[in-house]
Write a protein that holds these residues in place. Structure first.
Motif, short mmCIF file in Angstrom:
data_model
loop_
_atom_site.label_atom_id
_atom_site.label_comp_id
_atom_site.label_asym_id
_atom_site.label_seq_id
_atom_site.Cartn_x
_atom_site.Cartn_y
_atom_site.Cartn_z
N ALA A 19 4.69 -31.27 -10.36
CA ALA A 19 4.60 -31.62 -11.79
C ALA A 19 3.15 -31.70 -12.24
N ALA A 20 2.30 -32.32 -11.42
CA ALA A 20 0.88 -32.44 -11.79
C ALA A 20 0.25 -31.07 -11.92
N ALA A 21 0.54 -30.17 -11.00
CA ALA A 21 -0.06 -28.84 -11.04
C ALA A 21 0.37 -28.06 -12.28
N ILE A 22 1.65 -28.17 -12.63
CA ILE A 22 2.15 -27.46 -13.82
C ILE A 22 1.50 -28.02 -15.08
N VAL A 170 5.19 -24.21 -22.85
CA VAL A 170 6.04 -24.27 -21.65
C VAL A 170 5.97 -22.93 -20.92
N ARG A 171 6.12 -21.86 -21.69
CA ARG A 171 6.08 -20.53 -21.08
C ARG A 171 4.74 -20.28 -20.39
N GLU A 172 3.67 -20.67 -21.04
CA GLU A 172 2.34 -20.47 -20.46
C GLU A 172 2.19 -21.21 -19.12
N ALA A 173 2.62 -22.48 -19.10
CA ALA A 173 2.47 -23.29 -17.89
C ALA A 173 3.36 -22.81 -16.76
N LEU A 174 4.62 -22.52 -17.07
CA LEU A 174 5.57 -22.13 -16.03
C LEU A 174 5.35 -20.70 -15.54
N HIS A 175 4.91 -19.83 -16.44
CA HIS A 175 4.71 -18.43 -16.07
C HIS A 175 3.73 -18.31 -14.90
N TYR A 176 2.72 -19.13 -14.92
CA TYR A 176 1.69 -19.07 -13.88
C TYR A 176 2.27 -19.42 -12.51
N VAL A 184 9.90 -14.08 -15.76
CA VAL A 184 10.66 -14.21 -17.02
C VAL A 184 11.95 -14.98 -16.78
N ARG A 185 12.65 -14.61 -15.72
CA ARG A 185 13.92 -15.27 -15.41
C ARG A 185 13.71 -16.76 -15.10
N PHE A 186 12.67 -17.07 -14.34
CA PHE A 186 12.37 -18.45 -13.98
C PHE A 186 12.08 -19.29 -15.22
N VAL A 187 11.21 -18.78 -16.08
CA VAL A 187 10.83 -19.51 -17.30
C VAL A 187 12.02 -19.65 -18.23
#
Length: 198
Positions: A19-22, A170-176, A184-187
């Motif tokens: 969570a901290a990293a995201i 959200v997309r920016e943080a999770l995409h990485y 795409v599927r994960f996000v």
């Protein structure tokens, strides 16, 4: 957004670090997640020793608080002096808990009879505390969210970002952090989980 990642001795590394990293992926947007603990150092359930970034008093001033799980949570939940130090305010803070962290929210009276998520080991104790536990990875009610399972940390991070930021953030943080070839599927999946719980 200043976020306290509440971390105690015996903590689960996945809960606190993922969570901290995201959340810290969004530093350029003003988001900073701090490992927050009652002692200068805390030791994980697997023996990893870390230094806290903020002391326990930070939970009162943080914009959001995420309570991770750990092997000593049940003991902490019976420590009245420790619970008294956790002055959380859902009227002005986003408050999230993962796995056994849900037990602390229950003991603090922040869940009541709302449906909540936790891990399978902690479930009997959370039920005993008067909480209705649902078989789901994530649940949210207003400014309170819970998640069950170590790998549910991205849902809590995504929820915090969506509540105070936007789906684009959200997309920016999770995409990485998402696996290559599945980004795409994960996000999209993470967004669908938090959207379904609102």
């Amino acid at each position: 957004m200043q976020v306290a990642i509440l971390t105690f001795d015996g903590f689960n590394e996945l809960d606190s670090f993922v969570a901290a990293a995201i959340l810290n992926r969004l530093r350029s947007h003003g988001w900073v997640a701090h490992i927050t603990a009652p002692t200068d150092t805390v030791t994980s359930m697997n023996g990893v020793v870390i230094h806290r970034q903020r002391d326990l008093a930070f939970v009162e001033e943080a914009d959001a608080v995420l309570i991770g799980s750990g092997v000593h949570t049940r003991e902490i939940a019976t420590d009245a002096s420790m619970l008294a130090r956790l002055r959380l305010d859902p009227t002005r803070q986003l408050i999230a808990a993962q796995c056994s962290g849900t037990l602390l929210l229950a003991k603090l009276g922040l869940i009541g009879d709302l449906p909540a998520c936790t891990d399978l080991t902690t479930k009997p104790w959370v039920v005993e505390a008067g909480v209705t536990v649902i078989d789901a990875p994530f649940a949210a009610h207003g400014n309170i969210a819970t998640a069950g399972g170590c790998l549910a940390a991205p849902y809590l991070a995504a929820w915090m970002i969506a509540r105070s930021g936007s789906p684009d953030l959200v997309r920016e943080a999770l995409h990485y952090v998402a696996p290559v070839g599945e980004k795409v599927r994960f996000v999209d999946h993470a967004l669908s989980v938090i959207d379904a719980a609102r």
